[in-house]
Design an enzyme around this catalytic site. Sequence first.
Site: not given
Lengths: 253, 253, 253, 253, 253, 253
Positions: E45, E147, E173
Amino acid sequence: MANKLREAWKSGRKTVNGWLAIPHAFPAEVMAQAGFDSLTVDMQHGVQDYLSAVACFQGMQPHGVTPMVRVPWNEPGIVGKVLDAGAMGVICPMVNTREQAEQLVSYCRYPPQGARSFGPIRAGIYGEAGTYWQTANDDVLVIPMIETRQALDNLEAILDVPGIDGVYVGPSDLGLSLGLPPLQDREEPQILEIYGRILHETKKRGQVAGLHTMSGKYTKRMHEMGFAFGTIMNDSGLMLTAARAQIAAARGG
Amino acid sequence: MANKLREAWKSGRKTVNGWLAIPHAFPAEVMAQAGFDSLTVDMQHGVQDYLSAVACFQGMQPHGVTPMVRVPWNEPGIVGKVLDAGAMGVICPMVNTREQAEQLVSYCRYPPQGARSFGPIRAGIYGEAGTYWQTANDDVLVIPMIETRQALDNLEAILDVPGIDGVYVGPSDLGLSLGLPPLQDREEPQILEIYGRILHETKKRGQVAGLHTMSGKYTKRMHEMGFAFGTIMNDSGLMLTAARAQIAAARGG
Amino acid sequence: MANKLREAWKSGRKTVNGWLAIPHAFPAEVMAQAGFDSLTVDMQHGVQDYLSAVACFQGMQPHGVTPMVRVPWNEPGIVGKVLDAGAMGVICPMVNTREQAEQLVSYCRYPPQGARSFGPIRAGIYGEAGTYWQTANDDVLVIPMIETRQALDNLEAILDVPGIDGVYVGPSDLGLSLGLPPLQDREEPQILEIYGRILHETKKRGQVAGLHTMSGKYTKRMHEMGFAFGTIMNDSGLMLTAARAQIAAARGG
Amino acid sequence: MANKLREAWKSGRKTVNGWLAIPHAFPAEVMAQAGFDSLTVDMQHGVQDYLSAVACFQGMQPHGVTPMVRVPWNEPGIVGKVLDAGAMGVICPMVNTREQAEQLVSYCRYPPQGARSFGPIRAGIYGEAGTYWQTANDDVLVIPMIETRQALDNLEAILDVPGIDGVYVGPSDLGLSLGLPPLQDREEPQILEIYGRILHETKKRGQVAGLHTMSGKYTKRMHEMGFAFGTIMNDSGLMLTAARAQIAAARGG
Amino acid sequence: MANKLREAWKSGRKTVNGWLAIPHAFPAEVMAQAGFDSLTVDMQHGVQDYLSAVACFQGMQPHGVTPMVRVPWNEPGIVGKVLDAGAMGVICPMVNTREQAEQLVSYCRYPPQGARSFGPIRAGIYGEAGTYWQTANDDVLVIPMIETRQALDNLEAILDVPGIDGVYVGPSDLGLSLGLPPLQDREEPQILEIYGRILHETKKRGQVAGLHTMSGKYTKRMHEMGFAFGTIMNDSGLMLTAARAQIAAARGG
Amino acid sequence: MANKLREAWKSGRKTVNGWLAIPHAFPAEVMAQAGFDSLTVDMQHGVQDYLSAVACFQGMQPHGVTPMVRVPWNEPGIVGKVLDAGAMGVICPMVNTREQAEQLVSYCRYPPQGARSFGPIRAGIYGEAGTYWQTANDDVLVIPMIETRQALDNLEAILDVPGIDGVYVGPSDLGLSLGLPPLQDREEPQILEIYGRILHETKKRGQVAGLHTMSGKYTKRMHEMGFAFGTIMNDSGLMLTAARAQIAAARGG
């Protein structure tokens, strides 16, 4: 942030897409002021990678054009990264089966519609940061490319996958797959018939179809045929064509 | 390596120059295939710096176009660096006095003609490495810009400086300096008369004159007036103009 | 485009400036969303060069913050380049004499006020392209740094140069020049008296004064003392300070 | 941080310097593990700019080699920037007069010895951040290049400037200036006599002399002649030479 | 080279991890001096790619912090590349099944434990070059992310895969997968119970658990709960938060 | 454009390959002038990514050396990108099964031989733009790496896949896979016997074999054994070795 392309298409307006092959923010900001509705960073055949796509997005952002990416392949890592970077739409090459279409949707949508991982590092800029996750599934365009005989065989199955917003036609690859030369702006009746079928099937499902062209003139014709959007050449191609014409005039007879 | 521009001009052939504002090798290699005689990396007003100029040179080298640079200023560090990188000509802005012209020559020529420092790290590629230092003083073009009232006042003194190969006219700055708007492709009789004087004085000394234009058409007209070379717009400008025309066709009426 | 800083100061509003040392567009767009009125790319002591400054400008542009540059030195090539790139203000280090101030103004203003060369390749974006040259002389801020004993000796002469909009105080260099340690956020009466004199002289001429600080708190105090703007630390400094505080909390006692 | 070169020379140890022309941190970290005492980023004739110099410094830092720069020219902006980036020594081309030597010193030393501006953004890493300003004037090496007839004429005047730590000989430029070819590893008695004079004058003043060579063998000979340090070729030259030798072996007879 | 994180955890010491989203070596070297035990380049990310990760590693190397990467996806090409670049640990997103965990281990371990390809171009720097291959399998940390609901369902099977050193929890997540908002620093009993289970299962197997947090305070709490390491926000987030606080103080009430 | 390697091998000439680990065009152009027949950008273990591979191609293009890539993995996105960028051959690591070999061919060949997507943005430069698609399938070399026990087990099946032009041996990985240390320039009879088998099987099918070596001398020996091409070390390794030798000479006893 609402996706302007989506809004245009809903209202029946056809859009014009630009295509970025040059990996730098400066030509992207120039293209963003030319009047395109959207600009797509071509990470498949363009000279682009992830960080150059980010730079192109930064260049185009002040000018209100909708940022899109053609990813290099149907791979979850890069799809997630370009969405986090702020892409409002993903065009994905070589989606030939229902399963591939389902994977693509899964990479582009947050749960429960998909399995996208959360971390919209630049995309959060576009919406209000705290609400991006709530609107992204509705805003981001998921657009597989239909460009092989296999994809045509599976067209309905691909379009039936929930989350598919439309398709993008790659005329060169479609031709190669059918045993024809890799041309754009095609006129073969066989191809135009395929376009008609794609338009029919997408329209039936409330989806859109777009395609790559080499000119505004052909884009216009495709708009009239029913395509929601057409791409005109790319940044370096526009530059080359214009340079050749001006040089001819300078030397000219 | 012999300078192809020099040879063209000696034989009376007019040349067409391209202008690079985009700091990347890829658009440079595209421009290098368009048909220009020379390409100039614009380090003054373009989005360019030294390393992007090197990249542009790398992009254009396979295609036989003559590499030039407009330096950001008449400063010895950068003039030496772009020559070492392989520039076959230096266009230098705002050379307004004989002394400034002498400085420019001094930065571009090895002793005893000047004070350029030896180390042609990429330029040695162009000639045979061991002989570059023997031919560079004859090959490299030194081209001050004439673009102010002061430069016009000192025109003869500037041109008389040994080592000056010609001049480049900057129509926008020339206009501003004379109290006119900063336009290109000018038609004011006052300006055309100045062009005539520049052509007369350079021709008398076996030198050349070039200028910036916005079109092949105006370049052609200037060729006919006596200019040895004209530049057509720049890379990003060509791209923008072409994009606007194609978009208009796509949307069009 | 009107310069928002100029407007704020005219209306009596104090402004807060951020300082960019990290050579990348992404932290610039993050800083541009923090709430600063202006962001200054520090090309003198920051890890910045021309192309990174352009990238920072691209990052900050969508967010409405006023883009500024501290140039590495009072040199015409780089001053022209950052203005063409879109800087709405130039902070220039080590302006110690009237002549240096005149040179700086000359690099920043188009004729007849100065000798800036025309070619606003990105700056044209901000205004209407065809009118930038008409408004730039009024919009662009020219801000020499007062940071040596010699500059203090020549303060009135420097401020009297037409085209100077204000001054920027560098507390570290000012200290070193006066035989004091190179600190920020200074409290020595000798220094505060100098600040008072600078505020008095600039105010008298309708000019502004700004300075570098290490905290919002000291910036606030300087606002109250009469400074029109204060800079808070820089991007990497803010990051480091915050990281240290959080790590202390994580390990903490 | 104490300058290891200075310490080595004080103790009578000769040092070997490497030269970086490739603008990337990775080859710098490779070179930093080869065994050089110092590595100099060549911003004059190498393919280097400021940000590539920073990257090279980052690459070499973990390996304990002393970071130096040859600046492109005797210009205060770039001298300040490379020192802030962490250069422990500045080699400056074409210092031909006492005044130029004084300017160079002034750019490299904080007040009151010079006029360097304070902001050691990376250099502060080497010393304790709060004390760098107190030790930098003693640590940083200031090394003008002696490479013209004029510099030889002014040799004593240049060496007498307080703050000069030694000189660096550029054999190619020295040759050109004297009407000889631009060679390295020179054997002309005229040149060796000049070297002897430089060694004599620097030794007399407690200064050092270094020079550029094309081989370890010639460096060794120069060490024995009295030079404190010698540079061996550069990164790309070492690579090219080695590649040619291995290819010859592969194809070989 | 021994992995300092591994040693710390063996001795029962909790560690603090930093997170790098800015693709440049300079902020990495700043973060490396803040006091973190480890720094993780976030290639999923963060605004990072392979070459920016290398640059970040170069920036952090002199400062003794342990270099880690979160890869964009569980893909052998990129896992191999970051290990060759010198990562001492790999955090991998979205490992949801035993098979995926086995693949991850296989990408990270040389035969016979896995199928990693040999060529530690930078990693060889850390150990003695000739012995890296003998110690890497023991040194490199392999840390899948837990996650999703599916990962929780398969937790024991994932942890049982030989070569797994621990897990990293992605709270956002995990929340999305469970139908909750994508938050950090969570307080829902349902989540804390999951954390407890993860801690229990990893502890039982001599493994560690880490997680992402938004503050040193929450990291501390998680340390106390049993997590071996916590990440505090990221570089750009720390910068933004600090900037906002200082601006508020500057304007402040 | 005809592939010069293919022609050389047809005529029985052995070739020497260089290996690029440094991600910059400048060392690539230096290596391209050393005399190699081909240069391979190592995207697996080199410090390279896609855009640095493009830059290396730009650097080597004027010098007539055949551009190749070792891709990081057998993944369609990157294989397509490097071919579009102009690679005349793809070396692919870890091809262990017939199915993997078929996938690799499919990524490298246009229909009907494979499923490569059309868009040769730089590759079109090499042939005539309009005919590249007609000749690429015959020109581009597809070379899987044989470097595991599994690959040896499947050797014949891999070689039988239509479209495979030859194989490349990775001695380090081969060793690791067989329980031996990861060395180059191997002398174990077991390994040499494997080389013999590979040479026999490829020769039988009109295919070639190449391998990685650490010296011209070993390359020569492998040429004599029957290998069509050998790679000598890489760019940074050549530089390091040469630097160490020269430093030893400089210090030397």
